[in-house]
Write a protein that holds these residues in place. Structure first.
Motif, mmCIF file in Angstrom:
data_model
loop_
_atom_site.group_PDB
_atom_site.id
_atom_site.type_symbol
_atom_site.label_atom_id
_atom_site.label_comp_id
_atom_site.label_asym_id
_atom_site.label_seq_id
_atom_site.Cartn_x
_atom_site.Cartn_y
_atom_site.Cartn_z
ATOM 1 N N VAL A 129 -2.410 0.642 18.619
ATOM 2 C CA VAL A 129 -0.965 0.442 18.494
ATOM 3 C C VAL A 129 -0.296 1.799 18.331
ATOM 4 C CG1 VAL A 129 0.876 -0.669 17.177
ATOM 5 C CG2 VAL A 129 -1.366 -1.786 17.363
ATOM 6 N N TYR A 130 0.591 2.138 19.271
ATOM 7 C CA TYR A 130 1.326 3.403 19.231
ATOM 8 C C TYR A 130 2.818 3.118 19.038
ATOM 9 C CZ TYR A 130 -2.743 6.015 20.918
ATOM 10 O OH TYR A 130 -3.988 6.596 21.038
ATOM 11 N N SER A 131 3.489 3.972 18.277
ATOM 12 C CA SER A 131 4.925 3.802 18.063
ATOM 13 C C SER A 131 5.701 4.939 18.719
ATOM 14 C CB SER A 131 5.238 3.769 16.562
ATOM 15 O OG SER A 131 4.902 5.005 15.955
ATOM 16 N N LYS A 132 6.949 4.634 19.082
ATOM 17 C CA LYS A 132 7.793 5.644 19.722
ATOM 18 C C LYS A 132 8.238 6.679 18.696
ATOM 19 C CE LYS A 132 10.802 5.745 23.632
ATOM 20 N NZ LYS A 132 11.431 4.919 24.673
ATOM 21 N N LYS A 133 8.618 6.196 17.520
ATOM 22 C CA LYS A 133 8.989 7.090 16.427
ATOM 23 C C LYS A 133 7.930 6.991 15.337
ATOM 24 C CE LYS A 133 13.956 6.410 17.180
ATOM 25 N NZ LYS A 133 15.205 5.896 16.567
ATOM 26 N N LYS A 134 7.814 8.000 14.562
ATOM 27 C CA LYS A 134 6.825 7.991 13.488
ATOM 28 C C LYS A 134 7.241 6.981 12.424
ATOM 29 C CE LYS A 134 3.926 11.149 10.865
ATOM 30 N NZ LYS A 134 3.647 12.566 10.520
ATOM 31 N N VAL A 135 6.277 6.155 12.011
ATOM 32 C CA VAL A 135 6.575 5.136 11.000
ATOM 33 C C VAL A 135 5.608 5.260 9.829
ATOM 34 C CG1 VAL A 135 7.560 3.474 12.611
ATOM 35 C CG2 VAL A 135 5.103 3.457 12.184
ATOM 36 N N ASP A 136 6.067 4.838 8.685
ATOM 37 C CA ASP A 136 5.227 4.834 7.491
ATOM 38 C C ASP A 136 4.892 3.380 7.169
ATOM 39 O OD1 ASP A 136 3.886 5.265 5.156
ATOM 40 O OD2 ASP A 136 5.673 5.733 3.966
ATOM 41 N N THR A 137 3.664 2.963 7.494
ATOM 42 C CA THR A 137 3.260 1.580 7.253
ATOM 43 C C THR A 137 2.811 1.365 5.818
ATOM 44 O OG1 THR A 137 1.022 2.083 8.013
ATOM 45 C CG2 THR A 137 2.574 1.240 9.656
ATOM 46 N N GLY A 138 2.680 2.442 5.060
ATOM 47 C CA GLY A 138 2.206 2.328 3.693
ATOM 48 C C GLY A 138 0.684 2.290 3.655
ATOM 49 N N ASP A 139 0.133 2.061 2.492
ATOM 50 C CA ASP A 139 -1.312 1.986 2.314
ATOM 51 C C ASP A 139 -1.749 0.547 2.574
ATOM 52 O OD1 ASP A 139 -3.930 2.341 1.654
ATOM 53 O OD2 ASP A 139 -3.602 2.372 -0.515
ATOM 54 N N VAL A 140 -2.232 0.294 3.813
ATOM 55 C CA VAL A 140 -2.603 -1.065 4.221
ATOM 56 C C VAL A 140 -4.072 -1.326 3.889
ATOM 57 C CG1 VAL A 140 -2.763 -2.691 6.137
ATOM 58 C CG2 VAL A 140 -0.917 -1.000 6.086
ATOM 59 N N ASP A 141 -4.305 -2.419 3.177
ATOM 60 C CA ASP A 141 -5.671 -2.799 2.802
ATOM 61 C C ASP A 141 -5.928 -4.244 3.241
ATOM 62 O OD1 ASP A 141 -8.245 -2.483 1.252
ATOM 63 O OD2 ASP A 141 -7.355 -4.161 0.157
ATOM 64 N N ILE A 142 -6.976 -4.434 4.053
ATOM 65 C CA ILE A 142 -7.339 -5.763 4.527
ATOM 66 C C ILE A 142 -8.640 -6.183 3.852
ATOM 67 C CG2 ILE A 142 -7.807 -7.217 6.538
ATOM 68 C CD1 ILE A 142 -5.045 -5.947 6.614
ATOM 69 N N SER A 143 -8.638 -7.349 3.251
ATOM 70 C CA SER A 143 -9.862 -7.859 2.621
ATOM 71 C C SER A 143 -10.073 -9.317 3.000
ATOM 72 C CB SER A 143 -9.787 -7.721 1.105
ATOM 73 O OG SER A 143 -8.730 -8.500 0.588
ATOM 74 N N ILE A 144 -11.358 -9.699 3.122
ATOM 75 C CA ILE A 144 -11.706 -11.092 3.411
ATOM 76 C C ILE A 144 -12.740 -11.534 2.382
ATOM 77 C CG2 ILE A 144 -12.669 -12.711 5.092
ATOM 78 C CD1 ILE A 144 -11.823 -10.788 7.312
ATOM 79 N N PHE A 145 -12.494 -12.656 1.752
ATOM 80 C CA PHE A 145 -13.458 -13.176 0.786
ATOM 81 C C PHE A 145 -13.655 -14.672 1.007
ATOM 82 C CE2 PHE A 145 -9.302 -13.486 -1.227
ATOM 83 C CZ PHE A 145 -9.305 -14.759 -1.789
#
Length: 323
Positions: free
Chosen positions: A230-246
């Motif tokens: 996934v590429y963006s046209k402008k720089k974006v800050d998605t934050g600290d993304v954490d994915i977990s599955i339990f």
């Protein structure tokens, strides 16, 4: 002379009668219908038009999928191969067996439809709308799909790996997930709970670009590796993304947290394939093994016979030379 006059008078009288009748017919106007007549007309109209319309156009809520949801058409997306999308937001890869020719072709076919597709800010990406119906004319082949609790051969098998790879990539880009459905049976190309199955006009994968700038999906499929970036046209800050599955009992729970705060959760339930699938496969494999063994046995026997014959010929030749 009198007879002729009488005859003429009769002709004139008849002509007058015929003319009067014609004029009366032309000037006739039907009476306005009475209440009884109007009621009959209305009933006839209801019987002949309303009933068929209701049958053919009214949504049946008992069907597998509600038409109002699956047939919603979003604004069409287009490709942009030359535009400047320099900021990598997220990426995800899955793996496949390249020796499975038909399945690999299905993967590449759908990837070609998605690669370089642009999702403008605020718009929704629909997998089914973007990829289209999986048909023979669209270039899709038969490969393993899930049907009625079994893995069977079906048109477009493998396409769900593409939708699942996209799901895991955009999930890490912190976009809004609009529609996602898990498989009915366990799959292996992504962790259980991280899949997104698709089926034409029934199950779709959709997400909304809420990053504040246009994004472009780039996909690659070669040498057993399938990747979505996934590429963006402008720089974006998605934050600290954490994915977990339990695992929670028999369910698999996927949670996305951004800067420690949960903003997406989905629960999946899977079944095991029917025993008949395993039995059928085992019997088929046993027959293949038996045929293979028979063939190898025949080949070995033939080779032994040829070797023995060759040795006898060499021995006979040697004896003659010695004599």
């Amino acid at each position: 002379m009198t007879f002729k006059k009488s005859k003429a008078l009769i002709c004139v009288a008849l002509a007058a009668v015929i003319t009067g009748t014609a004029l009366t017919a032309c000037s006739f106007r039907p009476e306005a219908p009475t209440e009884a007549t109007e009621s009959v007309t209305a009933e006839a109209t209801t019987e002949t038009t309303t009933e068929p319309t209701t049958v053919t156009t009214t949504e049946n809520t008992a069907t597998t999928f509600p038409e109002s949801e699956t047939r919603k058409i979003y604004k069409g997306l287009s490709k942009d191969e030359e535009g400047s999308y320099d900021n990598l937001v997220s990426s995800y890869s899955t793996y496949y067996h390249s020796y499975d020719v038909t399945r690999t072709e299905n993967l590449k076919n759908s990837v070609r439809k998605i690669n370089n597709i642009v999702v403008p800010d605020g718009q929704v990406f629909s997998f089914n709308q973007t990829v289209g119906k999986r048909t023979v004319t669209a270039g899709y082949k038969e490969a393993k799909v899930i049907a009625e609790g079994e893995f069977v051969d079906g048109l477009g098998g493998g396409v769900c790996q593409v939708s699942s790879t996209i799901f895991d990539a955009v999930l890490r880009a912190n976009v809004k997930i609009v529609a996602r459905t898990y498989h009915s049976l366990e799959i292996s190309y992504v962790p259980l709970g991280g899949d997104a199955t698709v089926q034409w006009n029934s199950k779709d994968f959709q997400f909304e670009n809420n990053l504040g700038t246009d994004i472009r999906l780039q996909m690659y499929c070669s040498d057993g590796k399938l990747t979505c970036e996934v590429y963006s046209k402008k720089k974006v800050d998605t934050g600290d993304v954490d994915i977990s599955i339990f695992r929670d009992g028999s369910s698999y729970v996927l949670v996305r947290k951004v800067n420690g705060k949960e903003n997406y959760r989905t629960v999946s339930h899977y079944s095991k394939p029917k025993p008949s699938t395993t039995k059928a496969t085992t019997k088929k494999d046993e027959k293949k093994d038996e045929k293979k063994e028979e063939k190898e046995e025949k080949t070995t026997k033939k080779e032994k016979e040829e070797t023995t014959k060759k040795k006898k010929e060499e021995t006979t030749k040697k004896e003659k030379n010695e004599g």
